[in-house]
Design a protein around this motif. Structure first.
Motif, PDB file in Angstrom:
ATOM      1  N   LYS A   1      20.140  52.638  50.869  1.00  0.00           N
ATOM      2  CA  LYS A   1      20.958  53.850  50.987  1.00  0.00           C
ATOM      3  C   LYS A   1      22.003  53.732  52.097  1.00  0.00           C
ATOM      4  O   LYS A   1      23.194  53.993  51.878  1.00  0.00           O
ATOM      5  N   HIS A   2      21.579  53.353  53.294  1.00  0.00           N
ATOM      6  CA  HIS A   2      22.516  53.356  54.421  1.00  0.00           C
ATOM      7  C   HIS A   2      23.550  52.235  54.340  1.00  0.00           C
ATOM      8  O   HIS A   2      24.738  52.472  54.642  1.00  0.00           O
ATOM      9  N   PRO A   3      23.196  51.013  53.921  1.00  0.00           N
ATOM     10  CA  PRO A   3      24.246  50.018  53.710  1.00  0.00           C
ATOM     11  C   PRO A   3      25.275  50.448  52.669  1.00  0.00           C
ATOM     12  O   PRO A   3      26.470  50.169  52.820  1.00  0.00           O
ATOM     13  N   LEU A   4      24.827  51.152  51.627  1.00  0.00           N
ATOM     14  CA  LEU A   4      25.777  51.621  50.624  1.00  0.00           C
ATOM     15  C   LEU A   4      26.630  52.772  51.171  1.00  0.00           C
ATOM     16  O   LEU A   4      27.795  52.933  50.770  1.00  0.00           O
ATOM     17  N   GLU A   5      26.083  53.555  52.097  1.00  0.00           N
ATOM     18  CA  GLU A   5      26.898  54.566  52.782  1.00  0.00           C
ATOM     19  C   GLU A   5      28.004  53.890  53.584  1.00  0.00           C
ATOM     20  O   GLU A   5      29.120  54.423  53.685  1.00  0.00           O
ATOM     21  N   GLU A   6      27.705  52.725  54.151  1.00  0.00           N
ATOM     22  CA  GLU A   6      28.731  51.990  54.891  1.00  0.00           C
ATOM     23  C   GLU A   6      29.838  51.515  53.952  1.00  0.00           C
ATOM     24  O   GLU A   6      31.020  51.545  54.301  1.00  0.00           O
ATOM     25  N   VAL A   7      29.460  51.087  52.743  1.00  0.00           N
ATOM     26  CA  VAL A   7      30.469  50.718  51.752  1.00  0.00           C
ATOM     27  C   VAL A   7      31.360  51.912  51.437  1.00  0.00           C
ATOM     28  O   VAL A   7      32.594  51.784  51.353  1.00  0.00           O
TER      29      VAL A   7
ATOM     30  N   ALA B   1      42.216  44.347  55.519  1.00  0.00           N
ATOM     31  CA  ALA B   1      42.477  43.151  54.718  1.00  0.00           C
ATOM     32  C   ALA B   1      41.271  42.780  53.864  1.00  0.00           C
ATOM     33  O   ALA B   1      41.423  42.248  52.760  1.00  0.00           O
ATOM     34  N   ALA B   2      40.084  43.036  54.393  1.00  0.00           N
ATOM     35  CA  ALA B   2      38.850  42.711  53.669  1.00  0.00           C
ATOM     36  C   ALA B   2      37.694  43.389  54.369  1.00  0.00           C
ATOM     37  O   ALA B   2      37.789  43.770  55.536  1.00  0.00           O
ATOM     38  N   TYR B   3      36.573  43.556  53.642  1.00  0.00           N
ATOM     39  CA  TYR B   3      35.364  43.999  54.317  1.00  0.00           C
ATOM     40  C   TYR B   3      34.142  43.276  53.774  1.00  0.00           C
ATOM     41  O   TYR B   3      34.100  42.850  52.618  1.00  0.00           O
ATOM     42  N   ILE B   4      33.166  43.117  54.684  1.00  0.00           N
ATOM     43  CA  ILE B   4      31.981  42.303  54.439  1.00  0.00           C
ATOM     44  C   ILE B   4      30.745  43.189  54.604  1.00  0.00           C
ATOM     45  O   ILE B   4      30.271  43.413  55.719  1.00  0.00           O
ATOM     46  N   PRO B   5      30.204  43.708  53.523  1.00  0.00           N
ATOM     47  CA  PRO B   5      29.017  44.566  53.624  1.00  0.00           C
ATOM     48  C   PRO B   5      27.740  43.763  53.894  1.00  0.00           C
ATOM     49  O   PRO B   5      27.707  42.537  53.770  1.00  0.00           O
ATOM     50  N   TRP B   6      26.693  44.490  54.242  1.00  0.00           N
ATOM     51  CA  TRP B   6      25.339  43.933  54.324  1.00  0.00           C
ATOM     52  C   TRP B   6      24.871  43.585  52.920  1.00  0.00           C
ATOM     53  O   TRP B   6      25.317  44.171  51.924  1.00  0.00           O
ATOM     54  N   ALA B   7      23.947  42.620  52.829  1.00  0.00           N
ATOM     55  CA  ALA B   7      23.333  42.319  51.543  1.00  0.00           C
ATOM     56  C   ALA B   7      21.912  41.800  51.749  1.00  0.00           C
ATOM     57  O   ALA B   7      21.631  41.133  52.751  1.00  0.00           O
TER      58      ALA B   7
ATOM     59  N   GLU C   1      37.832  51.161  43.527  1.00  0.00           N
ATOM     60  CA  GLU C   1      39.041  50.338  43.569  1.00  0.00           C
ATOM     61  C   GLU C   1      39.085  49.410  44.780  1.00  0.00           C
ATOM     62  O   GLU C   1      39.795  48.410  44.778  1.00  0.00           O
ATOM     63  N   SER C   2      38.318  49.728  45.809  1.00  0.00           N
ATOM     64  CA  SER C   2      38.342  48.891  47.006  1.00  0.00           C
ATOM     65  C   SER C   2      37.468  47.644  46.877  1.00  0.00           C
ATOM     66  O   SER C   2      37.436  46.809  47.783  1.00  0.00           O
ATOM     67  N   PHE C   3      36.767  47.485  45.756  1.00  0.00           N
ATOM     68  CA  PHE C   3      35.865  46.340  45.599  1.00  0.00           C
ATOM     69  C   PHE C   3      36.619  45.019  45.696  1.00  0.00           C
ATOM     70  O   PHE C   3      36.052  44.006  46.112  1.00  0.00           O
ATOM     71  N   ARG C   4      37.895  45.014  45.360  1.00  0.00           N
ATOM     72  CA  ARG C   4      38.691  43.785  45.477  1.00  0.00           C
ATOM     73  C   ARG C   4      38.779  43.312  46.929  1.00  0.00           C
ATOM     74  O   ARG C   4      39.066  42.136  47.190  1.00  0.00           O
ATOM     75  N   LYS C   5      38.525  44.210  47.880  1.00  0.00           N
ATOM     76  CA  LYS C   5      38.552  43.840  49.297  1.00  0.00           C
ATOM     77  C   LYS C   5      37.181  43.427  49.826  1.00  0.00           C
ATOM     78  O   LYS C   5      37.064  43.056  50.994  1.00  0.00           O
ATOM     79  N   VAL C   6      36.173  43.514  48.984  1.00  0.00           N
ATOM     80  CA  VAL C   6      34.853  42.989  49.360  1.00  0.00           C
ATOM     81  C   VAL C   6      34.898  41.489  49.107  1.00  0.00           C
ATOM     82  O   VAL C   6      34.784  41.021  47.977  1.00  0.00           O
TER      83      VAL C   6
END
Length: 345
Positions: free
Chosen positions: A75-81, A107-113, A135-140
């Motif tokens: 839940k919380h990592p996805l809240e960060e996304v 320019a880009a973002y790096i989520p937890w996984a 739409e922001s998934f292209r920056k992941v």
């Protein structure tokens, strides 16, 4: 000393005050227990030619096992996304410290996984990130699971290795955060083995790219590098890591590994003190695989004007190494764009 090169700051953290209680490390006594958003970051880096930044996950609370079963532990990592989506798409909420016109800076973002949970869980999680990011998934451009504070052998489990191979097949990078200073040479040795296993038998085009955070956090309090075992272990590992394909290094994270006395000195003095480490990085990786990163706001703890101070240290490195303009351009932005697969706007 340096031309006004456009900068992509390849490692920053952002979080709103409203989500402080979702950060695993945050408590009332932490000097970072307050909002750190784009308004604060822009103030810290004011006067520099900031082209963009790369956000790296901030260690949100999670439950790996619950996540494998039903996703609730994520839940919380996805809240960060969701938070980064608002920044990247220019959709601010009141009081979060960014504006619609700031969207282009991401320019880009790096989520937890959840890499320890294995590739099946990773596939499920990436699908949820894609749904949440919109739409922001292209920056992941990749993911991080911070191993610096995890038990030994975490990054050597079969699940972890297979998750890394999945990232490579999917075209994502892995941000690697390890800590020699606090954990000792075991983490360096495990990182070398992890990369070898993740790349073994994998076609070059499917090998996962490793972007190594904070110079592997060497002990910058060492005085006699010629006999210090931690320095020798770090130097050996750096050259070994550099021989692997698709490995890059961030010039960042220096201040937390220094003595308080050294942090307070001038950028020139600090450069002189840590030049043995910086020289090794240049010799091992070269400017085409080194990237500038501030590690803001972590860099600010106990350091005045930390962002600009670290920038001046990197500028001095470029000057003392006699880098040409093209080489300096790689360090300030080009390497980050290449490593993360960021296209020109």
């Amino acid at each position: 000393m340096a031309a006004d090169f456009p900068i992509i700051d390849s490692h920053i953290h952002l979080y709103p005050k409203s989500e402080l209680d979702t950060l695993a490390w945050c408590n009332a006594d932490s000097p970072l227990a307050k909002q750190h958003s784009l308004d604060e970051y822009k103030a810290a880096s004011a006067g520099s030619n900031i082209k963009g930044f790369i956000f790296v996950e901030t260690d949100r609370k999670n439950d790996l096992e619950a996540g494998v079963k039903d996703g609730s532990g994520w839940k919380h990592p996805l809240e960060e996304v969701s938070w980064l989506k608002r920044i990247a798409l220019g959709q601010p909420r009141d009081g979060e410290g960014h504006a619609a016109e700031d969207a282009g800076l991401c320019a880009a973002y790096i989520p937890w996984a959840p890499l320890p949970s294995g590739p099946e869980a990773m596939e499920k999680y990436i699908d949820l990130v894609k749904e949440e990011a919109g739409e922001s998934f292209r920056k992941v451009r990749g993911f991080r699971y911070l191993v610096q504070d995890k038990p030994d052998k975490t990054m050597l489990s079969d699940n972890f290795i297979e998750s890394l191979k999945l990232l490579g097949r999917r075209g994502f990078v892995f941000d690697l955060g390890i800590n020699l200073h606090e954990r000792g040479r075991i983490q360096l040795e495990e990182a070398v083995e992890m990369i070898e296993r993740a790349h073994e038998g994998v076609p070059e085009e499917e090998k996962v790219t490793f972007i190594i955070n904070h110079m592997c956090k060497p002990d910058l309090t060492v005085y006699n590098i010629h006999i210090d075992k931690s320095f020798i272990a770090w130097r050996t590992a750096i050259f070994t890591l550099s021989k692997a394909s698709k490995t890059y290094m961030k010039l960042s994270g220096g201040f937390p590994e220094m003595t308080d006395g050294l942090k307070a000195r001038t950028p020139e003095d600090i450069f002189g003190a840590i030049s043995p480490w910086l020289s090794i990085l240049v010799a091992a990786f070269g400017p085409s695989r080194i990237m500038f990163a501030s590690d803001w706001p972590v860099c600010t703890v106990g350091v005045d004007d930390a962002w600009n101070k670290w920038k001046k240290i990197v500028e001095r490195l470029c000057y003392m190494a006699s880098f040409e303009d093209e080489e300096q351009g790689m360090i300030w932005s080009g390497t980050a764009m290449k490593a993360y697969g960021i296209e020109e706007a």
